[in-house]
Design an enzyme around this catalytic site. Sequence first.
Site, mmCIF file in Angstrom:
data_model
loop_
_atom_site.group_PDB
_atom_site.id
_atom_site.type_symbol
_atom_site.label_atom_id
_atom_site.label_comp_id
_atom_site.label_asym_id
_atom_site.label_seq_id
_atom_site.Cartn_x
_atom_site.Cartn_y
_atom_site.Cartn_z
ATOM 1 N N LYS A 46 10.928 7.914 -6.525
ATOM 2 C CA LYS A 46 9.978 6.891 -6.078
ATOM 3 C C LYS A 46 10.565 6.188 -4.864
ATOM 4 O O LYS A 46 11.667 5.641 -4.925
ATOM 5 C CB LYS A 46 9.716 5.892 -7.204
ATOM 6 C CG LYS A 46 8.824 4.741 -6.768
ATOM 7 C CD LYS A 46 8.467 3.828 -7.923
ATOM 8 C CE LYS A 46 7.671 2.624 -7.437
ATOM 9 N NZ LYS A 46 7.273 1.739 -8.537
ATOM 10 N N LYS A 104 6.582 10.150 -5.811
ATOM 11 C CA LYS A 104 5.657 9.080 -5.438
ATOM 12 C C LYS A 104 6.135 8.390 -4.178
ATOM 13 O O LYS A 104 7.296 8.028 -4.126
ATOM 14 C CB LYS A 104 5.595 8.072 -6.591
ATOM 15 C CG LYS A 104 4.763 6.849 -6.307
ATOM 16 C CD LYS A 104 4.947 5.829 -7.403
ATOM 17 C CE LYS A 104 4.161 4.588 -6.999
ATOM 18 N NZ LYS A 104 4.404 3.469 -7.853
HETATM 19 C C1 PBG Z 1 5.391 -0.803 -10.363
HETATM 20 C C2 PBG Z 1 4.546 0.148 -9.620
HETATM 21 C C3 PBG Z 1 4.109 0.119 -8.284
HETATM 22 C C4 PBG Z 1 3.241 1.197 -8.116
HETATM 23 C C5 PBG Z 1 3.184 1.851 -9.330
HETATM 24 N N1 PBG Z 1 4.019 1.214 -10.236
HETATM 25 C C6 PBG Z 1 4.358 -0.868 -7.224
HETATM 26 C C7 PBG Z 1 5.668 -0.953 -6.588
HETATM 27 O O1 PBG Z 1 6.624 -0.280 -6.933
HETATM 28 O O2 PBG Z 1 5.768 -1.813 -5.712
HETATM 29 C C8 PBG Z 1 2.490 1.538 -6.869
HETATM 30 C C9 PBG Z 1 1.220 2.286 -7.069
HETATM 31 C C10 PBG Z 1 0.293 2.326 -5.921
HETATM 32 O O3 PBG Z 1 0.581 1.901 -4.786
HETATM 33 O O4 PBG Z 1 -0.816 2.841 -6.134
HETATM 34 N N2 PBG Z 1 6.712 -0.881 -9.998
#
Ligand code: PBG
Length: 323
Positions: A195, A248
């Site tokens: 991520k 992601k």
């Molecule tokens: C929680 C999380 C996030 C997203 C999914 N889980 C936000 C982040 O990490 O700031 C982002 C999902 C999206 O942008 O659709 N940590």
Amino acid sequence: MPFPTHRLRRLRATEAMRALVRETRLAPSQFILPLFVCPGQGVKHEIGAMPGNYQMSIDALVKECAEIQSLGIGGAILFGLPESKDEMASGAYDDNGIVQRAIRAIRQETPRLLIVTDVCNCEYTSHGHCGFIKDGDVDNDVTLEWLAKSAVSHARAGADIVAPSDMMDGRVAAIRRALDADGFQKTPILAYAAKFASVFYGPFREAAESAPQFGDRRSYQMDPANGREAMREIELDLEEGADMIMVKPAMPYLDLISQARARFDVPIAAYQVSGEYSMIVAAARNGWLDHDRAMMESLTSIARAGAGVILTYFAKPAARLLG
Ligand code: PBG
């Protein structure tokens, strides 16, 4: 002698021919729709930067889930907007938290729908970071305890899959241990393994009201420049016991989805994040892109790269189009 013997256009001549030789096919059952659950009754509040997506109270969410099931969509992933936030993210691991209550309500109405939960703290901390703050940074090992408690409370409420998205080191092992200790040996972990600290999460932070109040997430989410490190993250999460892994965002990281597909024999998910969705919707609203074609081409590219599971805000319109 390639040409004129070989003419690749022969197999492109008609839609019937193209459909016959199509290499990548999409099905609604591979989509997971992200949903945002908020307090209240009868609330269905459209998210400004994500048209067609809503913050919903539990009653509205339950109806939405029935529709998702009837469209044959693979499942839903839940994000919570708690009544109140604090330094300890207590709403995240409260058995009566917003997500835990939502899971129980969905279970009652649509018992067969797959419910995935996002295991993270940023929606529940007053400062918007993904864990316990010590000396201005997120403390890894204290945060693991919160994550483990959240995952267990989700499983106890009836979640089918838990998906940690915090990017702490060792969270998969901590969650696996806690789930097993509580009798949830059968609950799979979908690790947000690679991520990235991405600008494309912008619209989500409006949706989940989870923007960090100071600094950013670069001390825990990955540097977008690092592909080799992504493979290490995936490897470690698998060693710790992840059943599935995720990359992601999706489209800016197709190279990594493809590398992961070649290296790891586990189901691979990709998250087409909020910004990827909003860009397409905004361009379509301006008349600059055809919405449906852009949607299907983006999803097809993610599947072609190697993701079998796609988390996408397009799940409903795409499922409708696929019939
Ligand atoms: C929680 C999380 C996030 C997203 C999914 N889980 C936000 C982040 O990490 O700031 C982002 C999902 C999206 O942008 O659709 N940590």
